[in-house]
Write a protein that holds these residues in place. Sequence first.
Motif, PDB file in Angstrom:
ATOM      1  N   SER A  97      -7.431  16.249   3.419  1.00 40.15           N
ATOM      2  CA  SER A  97      -7.371  15.270   2.338  1.00 40.15           C
ATOM      3  C   SER A  97      -8.039  15.787   1.069  1.00 40.15           C
ATOM      4  CB  SER A  97      -8.016  13.953   2.778  1.00 40.15           C
ATOM      5  OG  SER A  97      -9.366  14.170   3.121  1.00 40.15           O
TER       6      SER A  97
ATOM      7  N   GLN B 262       1.122   9.831   0.093  1.00 38.41           N
ATOM      8  CA  GLN B 262      -0.256   9.665  -0.390  1.00 38.41           C
ATOM      9  C   GLN B 262      -0.247   9.007  -1.767  1.00 38.41           C
ATOM     10  OE1 GLN B 262      -2.748  10.159   1.532  1.00 38.41           O
ATOM     11  NE2 GLN B 262      -4.438   9.931   0.132  1.00 38.41           N
TER      12      GLN B 262
ATOM     13  N   TYR C 282      -0.316   5.276  -1.735  1.00 41.50           N
ATOM     14  CA  TYR C 282      -1.648   4.695  -1.514  1.00 41.50           C
ATOM     15  C   TYR C 282      -2.508   4.771  -2.772  1.00 41.50           C
ATOM     16  CZ  TYR C 282      -0.864   4.612   3.533  1.00 41.50           C
ATOM     17  OH  TYR C 282      -0.372   4.360   4.782  1.00 41.50           O
ATOM     18  N   TRP C 283      -2.351   5.846  -3.535  1.00 38.60           N
ATOM     19  CA  TRP C 283      -3.251   6.129  -4.650  1.00 38.60           C
ATOM     20  C   TRP C 283      -2.655   5.815  -6.019  1.00 38.60           C
ATOM     21  CZ3 TRP C 283      -6.079  11.415  -3.674  1.00 38.60           C
ATOM     22  CH2 TRP C 283      -6.824  11.316  -2.494  1.00 38.60           C
ATOM     23  N   ARG C 284      -1.475   5.243  -6.086  1.00 37.52           N
ATOM     24  CA  ARG C 284      -0.793   5.059  -7.368  1.00 37.52           C
ATOM     25  C   ARG C 284      -1.586   4.195  -8.350  1.00 37.52           C
ATOM     26  NH1 ARG C 284       4.567   3.950  -6.341  1.00 37.52           N
ATOM     27  NH2 ARG C 284       4.848   3.812  -8.572  1.00 37.52           N
TER      28      ARG C 284
ATOM     29  N   THR D 282      -4.829   4.382  -8.780  1.00 40.68           N
ATOM     30  CA  THR D 282      -6.111   5.019  -9.051  1.00 40.68           C
ATOM     31  C   THR D 282      -5.942   6.273  -9.897  1.00 40.68           C
ATOM     32  OG1 THR D 282      -6.053   6.369  -7.054  1.00 40.68           O
ATOM     33  CG2 THR D 282      -7.110   4.234  -6.869  1.00 40.68           C
TER      34      THR D 282
ATOM     35  N   VAL E  32      -7.209   9.914 -10.288  1.00 40.22           N
ATOM     36  CA  VAL E  32      -7.801  10.949  -9.450  1.00 40.22           C
ATOM     37  C   VAL E  32      -8.588  11.896 -10.353  1.00 40.22           C
ATOM     38  CG1 VAL E  32      -7.251  12.940  -7.995  1.00 40.22           C
ATOM     39  CG2 VAL E  32      -5.969  10.805  -7.732  1.00 40.22           C
TER      40      VAL E  32
ATOM     41  N   SER F 297     -12.231   8.994  -7.365  1.00 39.44           N
ATOM     42  CA  SER F 297     -11.182   8.158  -7.947  1.00 39.44           C
ATOM     43  C   SER F 297     -11.747   6.845  -8.454  1.00 39.44           C
ATOM     44  CB  SER F 297     -10.080   7.896  -6.921  1.00 39.44           C
ATOM     45  OG  SER F 297     -10.592   7.188  -5.819  1.00 39.44           O
TER      46      SER F 297
END
Length: 131
Positions: free
Chosen positions: A40, A74, A77-79, A81, A83, A109
Amino acid sequence: MTTLPPRVATTAAADEWIARLTKAHGPLMFHQSGGCCDGSAPMCFVAGEFRVGGQDVLLGHIAGDTPVWIGAAQFEYWRHTQVTIDVVPGRGAGMSLEAPEGVRFIVRSRVFSDEEAALLEQAGEPRRGDA
């Protein structure tokens, strides 16, 4: 025209390491997978050494023109946020270029504000690999 918030950013320490690795290896690229443990962590490769495809999403560019890709699953899940790639002491267990140097890249994030999220939604989906 309103400026879109970047989906990916770096810390000053990460920028220093990216410059150092670029000097040693040439142009770079990053890929963020959705694995567990070191899987990850953001992985740094010589540009083109990791093949991106339709299941990868371009988050953006860091340190000038270094692309950062993320697996599509992934990204879902992170759209929401932003990074931020950082670097810390320690050795990761992956194939990332910084591993032999005694440091490893990590991700920090933050959730986009409602206003930022609305701007990104209006802009549409980021580019996918092989596009």
